[in-house]
Design a protein around this motif. Structure first.
Motif, PDB file in Angstrom:
ATOM      1  N   PRO A  28       3.752  14.941 -17.688  1.00 17.44           N
ATOM      2  CA  PRO A  28       4.194  13.606 -18.107  1.00 17.44           C
ATOM      3  C   PRO A  28       4.204  13.434 -19.623  1.00 17.44           C
ATOM      4  O   PRO A  28       5.081  12.765 -20.161  1.00 17.44           O
ATOM      5  N   ALA A  29       3.227  14.021 -20.314  1.00 12.40           N
ATOM      6  CA  ALA A  29       3.169  13.901 -21.772  1.00 12.40           C
ATOM      7  C   ALA A  29       4.387  14.555 -22.412  1.00 12.40           C
ATOM      8  O   ALA A  29       5.066  13.964 -23.252  1.00 12.40           O
ATOM      9  N   VAL A  30       4.688  15.789 -22.011  1.00 18.23           N
ATOM     10  CA  VAL A  30       5.828  16.507 -22.566  1.00 18.23           C
ATOM     11  C   VAL A  30       7.141  15.861 -22.123  1.00 18.23           C
ATOM     12  O   VAL A  30       8.094  15.771 -22.896  1.00 18.23           O
ATOM     13  N   GLY A  31       7.174  15.389 -20.875  1.00 15.90           N
ATOM     14  CA  GLY A  31       8.371  14.699 -20.397  1.00 15.90           C
ATOM     15  C   GLY A  31       8.686  13.478 -21.235  1.00 15.90           C
ATOM     16  O   GLY A  31       9.854  13.209 -21.552  1.00 15.90           O
ATOM     17  N   GLY A  32       7.661  12.736 -21.633  1.00 19.74           N
ATOM     18  CA  GLY A  32       7.863  11.578 -22.497  1.00 19.74           C
ATOM     19  C   GLY A  32       8.416  11.975 -23.850  1.00 19.74           C
ATOM     20  O   GLY A  32       9.318  11.314 -24.384  1.00 19.74           O
ATOM     21  N   LEU A  33       7.887  13.063 -24.423  1.00 16.46           N
ATOM     22  CA  LEU A  33       8.395  13.534 -25.710  1.00 16.46           C
ATOM     23  C   LEU A  33       9.878  13.867 -25.625  1.00 16.46           C
ATOM     24  O   LEU A  33      10.670  13.488 -26.497  1.00 16.46           O
ATOM     25  N   VAL A  34      10.259  14.565 -24.556  1.00 10.94           N
ATOM     26  CA  VAL A  34      11.654  14.983 -24.397  1.00 10.94           C
ATOM     27  C   VAL A  34      12.571  13.777 -24.224  1.00 10.94           C
ATOM     28  O   VAL A  34      13.662  13.716 -24.803  1.00 10.94           O
ATOM     29  N   VAL A  35      12.141  12.787 -23.440  1.00  8.73           N
ATOM     30  CA  VAL A  35      12.959  11.589 -23.242  1.00  8.73           C
ATOM     31  C   VAL A  35      13.126  10.834 -24.556  1.00  8.73           C
ATOM     32  O   VAL A  35      14.196  10.291 -24.849  1.00  8.73           O
ATOM     33  N   GLY A  36      12.081  10.793 -25.378  1.00  4.00           N
ATOM     34  CA  GLY A  36      12.187  10.146 -26.680  1.00  4.00           C
ATOM     35  C   GLY A  36      13.241  10.818 -27.551  1.00  4.00           C
ATOM     36  O   GLY A  36      14.041  10.146 -28.213  1.00  4.00           O
ATOM     37  N   TYR A  37      13.254  12.150 -27.542  1.00  8.02           N
ATOM     38  CA  TYR A  37      14.259  12.865 -28.319  1.00  8.02           C
ATOM     39  C   TYR A  37      15.652  12.690 -27.727  1.00  8.02           C
ATOM     40  O   TYR A  37      16.655  12.706 -28.453  1.00  8.02           O
ATOM     41  N   ALA A  38      15.729  12.519 -26.416  1.00  2.54           N
ATOM     42  CA  ALA A  38      17.030  12.257 -25.795  1.00  2.54           C
ATOM     43  C   ALA A  38      17.589  10.924 -26.285  1.00  2.54           C
ATOM     44  O   ALA A  38      18.797  10.800 -26.552  1.00  2.54           O
ATOM     45  N   ALA A  39      16.719   9.929 -26.429  1.00  5.43           N
ATOM     46  CA  ALA A  39      17.151   8.627 -26.929  1.00  5.43           C
ATOM     47  C   ALA A  39      17.674   8.743 -28.359  1.00  5.43           C
ATOM     48  O   ALA A  39      18.702   8.142 -28.714  1.00  5.43           O
ATOM     49  N   ILE A  40      16.972   9.536 -29.192  1.00  4.52           N
ATOM     50  CA  ILE A  40      17.436   9.721 -30.566  1.00  4.52           C
ATOM     51  C   ILE A  40      18.782  10.433 -30.587  1.00  4.52           C
ATOM     52  O   ILE A  40      19.672  10.105 -31.391  1.00  4.52           O
ATOM     53  N   THR A  41      18.962  11.415 -29.694  1.00  6.64           N
ATOM     54  CA  THR A  41      20.228  12.142 -29.628  1.00  6.64           C
ATOM     55  C   THR A  41      21.388  11.200 -29.339  1.00  6.64           C
ATOM     56  O   THR A  41      22.458  11.301 -29.944  1.00  6.64           O
ATOM     57  N   VAL A  42      21.180  10.274 -28.409  1.00 10.33           N
ATOM     58  CA  VAL A  42      22.227   9.312 -28.059  1.00 10.33           C
ATOM     59  C   VAL A  42      22.583   8.452 -29.267  1.00 10.33           C
ATOM     60  O   VAL A  42      23.764   8.209 -29.557  1.00 10.33           O
ATOM     61  N   VAL A  43      21.573   8.007 -30.004  1.00  8.20           N
ATOM     62  CA  VAL A  43      21.813   7.169 -31.180  1.00  8.20           C
ATOM     63  C   VAL A  43      22.587   7.938 -32.252  1.00  8.20           C
ATOM     64  O   VAL A  43      23.551   7.433 -32.836  1.00  8.20           O
ATOM     65  N   VAL A  44      22.163   9.181 -32.510  1.00 12.19           N
ATOM     66  CA  VAL A  44      22.830   9.986 -33.527  1.00 12.19           C
ATOM     67  C   VAL A  44      24.265  10.296 -33.116  1.00 12.19           C
ATOM     68  O   VAL A  44      25.197  10.223 -33.923  1.00 12.19           O
TER      69      VAL A  44
END
Length: 205
Positions: free
Chosen positions: A39-55
């Motif tokens: 769950p910890a690593v999954g949260g990190l990856v989802v956070g980066y996915a959100a940044i990818t969408v914004v960029v």
């Protein structure tokens, strides 16, 4: 999109991922406290996915074309790394008691992971300042699609690496508070040094 561009970005991204930072501290903390690292690593990856969408939506192109913004992000990120490194060094993580390990939920850990990566200046610098440099404005693929591929490359690499870090932490450091404090302090010192280098490098240009 050229495979060489993806490979070049992957090599740089891997170097940045293995450098201790907020993601390291969060993952090691989850392992030391006995929580499942998934769950910890999954949260990190989802956070980066959100940044990818914004960029990919166009912010990355704007930042890539504005040196002032790039410099500002680098300086802010450097200051954050110095501060976070100093705090980590002063208050190193140690293995938790059984009661502390049982506290919280996987969902809470997952949500904290999203916050750590989505709000981490190091991650923002990677995606806003570095990622657009590996795109081709005149390529066959739209820039947004190129950014999506590069972002996915980063997320997969990040997820696999931090799963390994978290599991290694649980196996090697759990029950060894002295070693855990040493590793945590070394991570903090490295973060502070990297942040200071970012600041000095840009001020001397």
């Amino acid at each position: 999109m050229a495979a060489s561009s993806v490979l070049a970005f992957w090599a740089v991204a891997l170097l940045l991922i293995v450098v201790p930072g907020a993601d390291w501290a969060f993952t090691i903390g989850a392992g030391l406290r006995g929580r499942a690292v998934g769950p910890a690593v999954g949260g990190l990856v989802v956070g980066y996915a959100a940044i990818t969408v914004v960029v990919a939506a166009g912010v990355g192109a704007l930042v890539a074309g504005n040196p002032v913004i790039l410099t500002g992000l680098t300086l802010v990120g450097g200051l954050y790394l110095v501060w976070h490194g100093a705090m980590t060094f002063a208050r190193p993580s140690t293995p938790a008691s059984p009661r502390e390990a049982a506290a919280g939920t996987d969902r809470a850990v997952f949500l904290r992971g999203i916050g750590v990566s989505a709000l981490n200046p190091k991650g923002l610098l990677i995606f806003l300042a570095l990622l657009p440099q590996f795109t081709n404005l005149h390529g066959a693929w739209p820039v947004s699609a190129q950014i999506g591929v590069l972002g996915l490359t980063f997320m997969i690499t990040c997820g696999l690496f931090y799963l390994g870090v978290g599991r290694l932490t649980r196996v090697v450091l759990h029950g060894r508070p002295a070693a855990a404090r040493l590793i945590s302090r070394l991570s903090g010192a490295a973060m502070a040094a990297i942040g200071a280098w970012l600041i000095i490098d840009h001020l001397l240009r």
